[in-house]
Design a protein around this motif. Structure first.
Motif, PDB file in Angstrom:
ATOM      1  N   ILE A 175       2.023  -6.856  11.975  1.00 13.82           N
ATOM      2  CA  ILE A 175       1.161  -6.075  11.075  1.00 13.82           C
ATOM      3  C   ILE A 175       0.755  -4.766  11.765  1.00 13.82           C
ATOM      4  O   ILE A 175       0.663  -3.722  11.133  1.00 13.82           O
ATOM      5  CB  ILE A 175      -0.072  -6.899  10.639  1.00 13.82           C
ATOM      6  N   ARG A 176       0.529  -4.818  13.097  1.00 10.54           N
ATOM      7  CA  ARG A 176       0.182  -3.596  13.840  1.00 10.54           C
ATOM      8  C   ARG A 176       1.223  -2.495  13.597  1.00 10.54           C
ATOM      9  O   ARG A 176       0.884  -1.339  13.371  1.00 10.54           O
ATOM     10  CB  ARG A 176       0.083  -3.887  15.341  1.00 10.54           C
ATOM     11  N   ALA A 177       2.500  -2.910  13.638  1.00  8.21           N
ATOM     12  CA  ALA A 177       3.559  -1.917  13.455  1.00  8.21           C
ATOM     13  C   ALA A 177       3.443  -1.262  12.073  1.00  8.21           C
ATOM     14  O   ALA A 177       3.664  -0.056  11.928  1.00  8.21           O
ATOM     15  CB  ALA A 177       4.929  -2.579  13.624  1.00  8.21           C
ATOM     16  N   LEU A 178       3.057  -2.037  11.072  1.00  9.33           N
ATOM     17  CA  LEU A 178       2.898  -1.463   9.729  1.00  9.33           C
ATOM     18  C   LEU A 178       1.724  -0.492   9.680  1.00  9.33           C
ATOM     19  O   LEU A 178       1.734   0.485   8.946  1.00  9.33           O
ATOM     20  CB  LEU A 178       2.630  -2.580   8.706  1.00  9.33           C
ATOM     21  N   LEU A 179       0.699  -0.772  10.475  1.00  7.15           N
ATOM     22  CA  LEU A 179      -0.541   0.001  10.380  1.00  7.15           C
ATOM     23  C   LEU A 179      -0.574   1.258  11.241  1.00  7.15           C
ATOM     24  O   LEU A 179      -1.088   2.290  10.813  1.00  7.15           O
ATOM     25  CB  LEU A 179      -1.728  -0.893  10.754  1.00  7.15           C
ATOM     26  N   VAL A 180      -0.091   1.174  12.478  1.00  9.38           N
ATOM     27  CA  VAL A 180      -0.326   2.313  13.381  1.00  9.38           C
ATOM     28  C   VAL A 180       0.892   3.204  13.642  1.00  9.38           C
ATOM     29  O   VAL A 180       0.742   4.285  14.192  1.00  9.38           O
ATOM     30  CB  VAL A 180      -0.956   1.866  14.734  1.00  9.38           C
ATOM     31  N   GLN A 181       2.086   2.739  13.245  1.00  8.61           N
ATOM     32  CA  GLN A 181       3.238   3.601  13.515  1.00  8.61           C
ATOM     33  C   GLN A 181       3.434   4.613  12.391  1.00  8.61           C
ATOM     34  O   GLN A 181       3.140   4.338  11.234  1.00  8.61           O
ATOM     35  CB  GLN A 181       4.496   2.755  13.691  1.00  8.61           C
ATOM     36  N   ARG A 182       3.948   5.773  12.758  1.00  8.79           N
ATOM     37  CA  ARG A 182       4.011   6.867  11.776  1.00  8.79           C
ATOM     38  C   ARG A 182       4.899   6.543  10.591  1.00  8.79           C
ATOM     39  O   ARG A 182       4.716   7.089   9.514  1.00  8.79           O
ATOM     40  CB  ARG A 182       4.406   8.176  12.458  1.00  8.79           C
ATOM     41  N   ASP A 183       5.890   5.636  10.746  1.00 13.64           N
ATOM     42  CA  ASP A 183       6.729   5.256   9.605  1.00 13.64           C
ATOM     43  C   ASP A 183       6.362   3.855   9.079  1.00 13.64           C
ATOM     44  O   ASP A 183       7.165   3.184   8.456  1.00 13.64           O
ATOM     45  CB  ASP A 183       8.219   5.308   9.974  1.00 13.64           C
ATOM     46  N   GLY A 184       5.112   3.439   9.320  1.00 21.01           N
ATOM     47  CA  GLY A 184       4.688   2.087   8.945  1.00 21.01           C
ATOM     48  C   GLY A 184       4.408   1.884   7.468  1.00 21.01           C
ATOM     49  O   GLY A 184       4.304   0.750   7.004  1.00 21.01           O
TER      50      GLY A 184
ATOM     51  N   ASN B  98       2.678   3.897   3.530  1.00 18.78           N
ATOM     52  CA  ASN B  98       1.497   4.588   2.995  1.00 18.78           C
ATOM     53  C   ASN B  98       0.635   3.581   2.238  1.00 18.78           C
ATOM     54  O   ASN B  98       0.844   3.336   1.058  1.00 18.78           O
ATOM     55  CB  ASN B  98       1.920   5.715   2.038  1.00 18.78           C
ATOM     56  N   TRP B  99      -0.325   3.009   2.910  1.00 19.80           N
ATOM     57  CA  TRP B  99      -1.147   1.949   2.326  1.00 19.80           C
ATOM     58  C   TRP B  99      -2.337   2.543   1.596  1.00 19.80           C
ATOM     59  O   TRP B  99      -2.915   3.524   2.042  1.00 19.80           O
ATOM     60  CB  TRP B  99      -1.627   0.992   3.432  1.00 19.80           C
ATOM     61  N   THR B 100      -2.706   1.928   0.479  1.00 15.03           N
ATOM     62  CA  THR B 100      -3.955   2.352  -0.161  1.00 15.03           C
ATOM     63  C   THR B 100      -5.081   1.835   0.734  1.00 15.03           C
ATOM     64  O   THR B 100      -4.883   0.894   1.515  1.00 15.03           O
ATOM     65  CB  THR B 100      -4.113   1.747  -1.571  1.00 15.03           C
ATOM     66  N   PRO B 101      -6.302   2.427   0.630  1.00 18.66           N
ATOM     67  CA  PRO B 101      -7.402   1.971   1.499  1.00 18.66           C
ATOM     68  C   PRO B 101      -7.668   0.474   1.376  1.00 18.66           C
ATOM     69  O   PRO B 101      -7.901  -0.209   2.383  1.00 18.66           O
ATOM     70  CB  PRO B 101      -8.597   2.788   0.997  1.00 18.66           C
ATOM     71  N   THR B 102      -7.595  -0.072   0.151  1.00 15.59           N
ATOM     72  CA  THR B 102      -7.862  -1.510  -0.009  1.00 15.59           C
ATOM     73  C   THR B 102      -6.772  -2.334   0.677  1.00 15.59           C
ATOM     74  O   THR B 102      -7.062  -3.298   1.395  1.00 15.59           O
ATOM     75  CB  THR B 102      -7.930  -1.892  -1.508  1.00 15.59           C
ATOM     76  N   ALA B 103      -5.514  -1.930   0.462  1.00 20.60           N
ATOM     77  CA  ALA B 103      -4.402  -2.659   1.082  1.00 20.60           C
ATOM     78  C   ALA B 103      -4.519  -2.589   2.604  1.00 20.60           C
ATOM     79  O   ALA B 103      -4.299  -3.595   3.308  1.00 20.60           O
ATOM     80  CB  ALA B 103      -3.073  -2.072   0.619  1.00 20.60           C
ATOM     81  N   GLU B 104      -4.886  -1.402   3.114  1.00 21.13           N
ATOM     82  CA  GLU B 104      -5.012  -1.231   4.571  1.00 21.13           C
ATOM     83  C   GLU B 104      -6.101  -2.143   5.132  1.00 21.13           C
ATOM     84  O   GLU B 104      -5.919  -2.808   6.158  1.00 21.13           O
ATOM     85  CB  GLU B 104      -5.340   0.239   4.873  1.00 21.13           C
ATOM     86  N   CYS B 105      -7.216  -2.225   4.401  1.00 18.60           N
ATOM     87  CA  CYS B 105      -8.323  -3.092   4.828  1.00 18.60           C
ATOM     88  C   CYS B 105      -7.843  -4.548   4.898  1.00 18.60           C
ATOM     89  O   CYS B 105      -8.093  -5.249   5.883  1.00 18.60           O
ATOM     90  CB  CYS B 105      -9.485  -2.935   3.856  1.00 18.60           C
ATOM     91  N   PHE B 106      -7.123  -4.991   3.868  1.00 18.13           N
ATOM     92  CA  PHE B 106      -6.614  -6.371   3.878  1.00 18.13           C
ATOM     93  C   PHE B 106      -5.631  -6.593   5.027  1.00 18.13           C
ATOM     94  O   PHE B 106      -5.621  -7.671   5.644  1.00 18.13           O
ATOM     95  CB  PHE B 106      -5.947  -6.727   2.542  1.00 18.13           C
ATOM     96  N   LEU B 107      -4.808  -5.604   5.322  1.00 15.28           N
ATOM     97  CA  LEU B 107      -3.844  -5.765   6.423  1.00 15.28           C
ATOM     98  C   LEU B 107      -4.568  -5.927   7.768  1.00 15.28           C
ATOM     99  O   LEU B 107      -4.206  -6.784   8.581  1.00 15.28           O
ATOM    100  CB  LEU B 107      -2.888  -4.566   6.485  1.00 15.28           C
ATOM    101  N   PHE B 108      -5.600  -5.098   8.004  1.00 18.16           N
ATOM    102  CA  PHE B 108      -6.348  -5.238   9.261  1.00 18.16           C
ATOM    103  C   PHE B 108      -6.953  -6.638   9.363  1.00 18.16           C
ATOM    104  O   PHE B 108      -6.914  -7.275  10.421  1.00 18.16           O
ATOM    105  CB  PHE B 108      -7.456  -4.181   9.375  1.00 18.16           C
ATOM    106  N   PHE B 109      -7.504  -7.128   8.240  1.00 15.23           N
ATOM    107  CA  PHE B 109      -8.138  -8.453   8.306  1.00 15.23           C
ATOM    108  C   PHE B 109      -7.111  -9.586   8.328  1.00 15.23           C
ATOM    109  O   PHE B 109      -7.392 -10.642   8.919  1.00 15.23           O
ATOM    110  CB  PHE B 109      -9.168  -8.626   7.187  1.00 15.23           C
ATOM    111  N   ALA B 110      -5.951  -9.393   7.728  1.00 14.04           N
ATOM    112  CA  ALA B 110      -4.905 -10.432   7.816  1.00 14.04           C
ATOM    113  C   ALA B 110      -4.499 -10.603   9.280  1.00 14.04           C
ATOM    114  O   ALA B 110      -4.388 -11.726   9.790  1.00 14.04           O
ATOM    115  CB  ALA B 110      -3.700 -10.045   6.959  1.00 14.04           C
ATOM    116  N   ALA B 111      -4.302  -9.478   9.968  1.00 15.05           N
ATOM    117  CA  ALA B 111      -3.958  -9.533  11.399  1.00 15.05           C
ATOM    118  C   ALA B 111      -5.100 -10.188  12.177  1.00 15.05           C
ATOM    119  O   ALA B 111      -4.887 -11.011  13.073  1.00 15.05           O
ATOM    120  CB  ALA B 111      -3.696  -8.123  11.924  1.00 15.05           C
TER     121      ALA B 111
END
Ligand code: Z5A
Length: 215
Positions: free
Chosen positions: A49-58, A60-73
């Protein structure tokens, strides 16, 4: 012996990684077993999930989706690494945790703090660090340190730069966010002046660690 969960927070180049290693040495000298970990990441699933979140080609997440990804990890990190280690009496030190979501996604990007709190409740319930250090540094100084570090490591291309490309005002909101979190939770969160040298910063941290161990 009681296990402990300790987190390090702060903006870019604040010295979290450096101090995490100093803390590890400090506890190991006292015969304690220490696990150093980081967020997003810390377990195989969460590192994906980190790779999806912090890499430049990871992506374009909406803010809600991004929040869920951080908490899923984070759920994977807490359930499969942090809680079992603490239950075995180990000391877990994490480079970033939930306060980073509040500061970056909430204060930095303006995502609703109430939604972050609701997701946090669902994901973690009342689980939280025993102690958190916010390493506080003027934004320019943090960016200067971080750029100097990257110049040294310029041989290998760094693609984990999605958040580091953000402007100075973003970093100011972030700093304000971390200080607000500390204001709301003074017992758990200790603000450390990170402008001093590595030894000076660690001296302040070790004072708090000693109080925690003897509490
Ligand atoms: N992110 C998010 O948005 N939401 C979330 O919920 C979470 C994360 C969990 C990944 O973070 C990105 O994910 C991050 C936030 C976002 N984006 N950013 N920026 P990361 O932890 O992997 O990356 P980072 O925050 O950029 O950490 P860093 O660059 O590794 O910085 P640091 O660990 O705080 O600093 P350091 O590596 O210990 O030190 C930096 C340099 O300064 C280095 O050359 C040191 O030798 C030097 N240094 C350290 N301490 C000192 C002192 N005291 N004096 C002088 N020089 C020093």
């Amino acid at each position: 012996m009681r296990g402990l969960f300790i987190t390090l927070e702060g903006g870019e180049g604040a010295g979290k990684t450096t101090q995490a290693h100093r803390m590890k040495e400090y506890f190991e000298l006292q015969g304690r077993e220490v696990i150093l970990t980081r967020e997003p990441g810390g377990t195989p699933e969460a590192e994906k999930i980190r790779a999806l979140l912090v890499q430049r080609d990871g992506g374009n997440w909406t803010p809600t989706a991004e929040c869920f990804l951080f908490f899923a990890a984070r759920v994977m990190h807490v359930e499969t690494l942090i809680k079992p280690a603490v239950a075995e009496g180990k000391i877990v030190i994490s480079d970033r945790f939930t306060d980073s979501t509040v500061a970056y996604q909430g204060y930095g990007h303006g995502f609703d703090l109430n939604v972050i709190e609701q997701v946090r409740q669902i994901a973690l319930g009342d689980f939280e660090p025993d102690l958190t250090f916010v390493l506080d540094l003027p934004v320019k100084e943090g960016i200067k340190r971080s750029m100097a570090q990257k110049a040294v490591a310029s041989g290998a291309e760094n693609t984990e730069d999605r958040f580091e490309k953000l402007d100075t005002s973003f970093h100011e909101r972030l700093r304000h966010g971390f200080l607000e979190i500390a204001k709301f939770e003074p017992k758990r969160v200790k603000v450390i002046d990170a402008t001093q040298g590595v030894d000076g910063v660690f001296k302040k941290i070790s004072k708090e660690l000693s109080m925690l161990l003897h509490a």
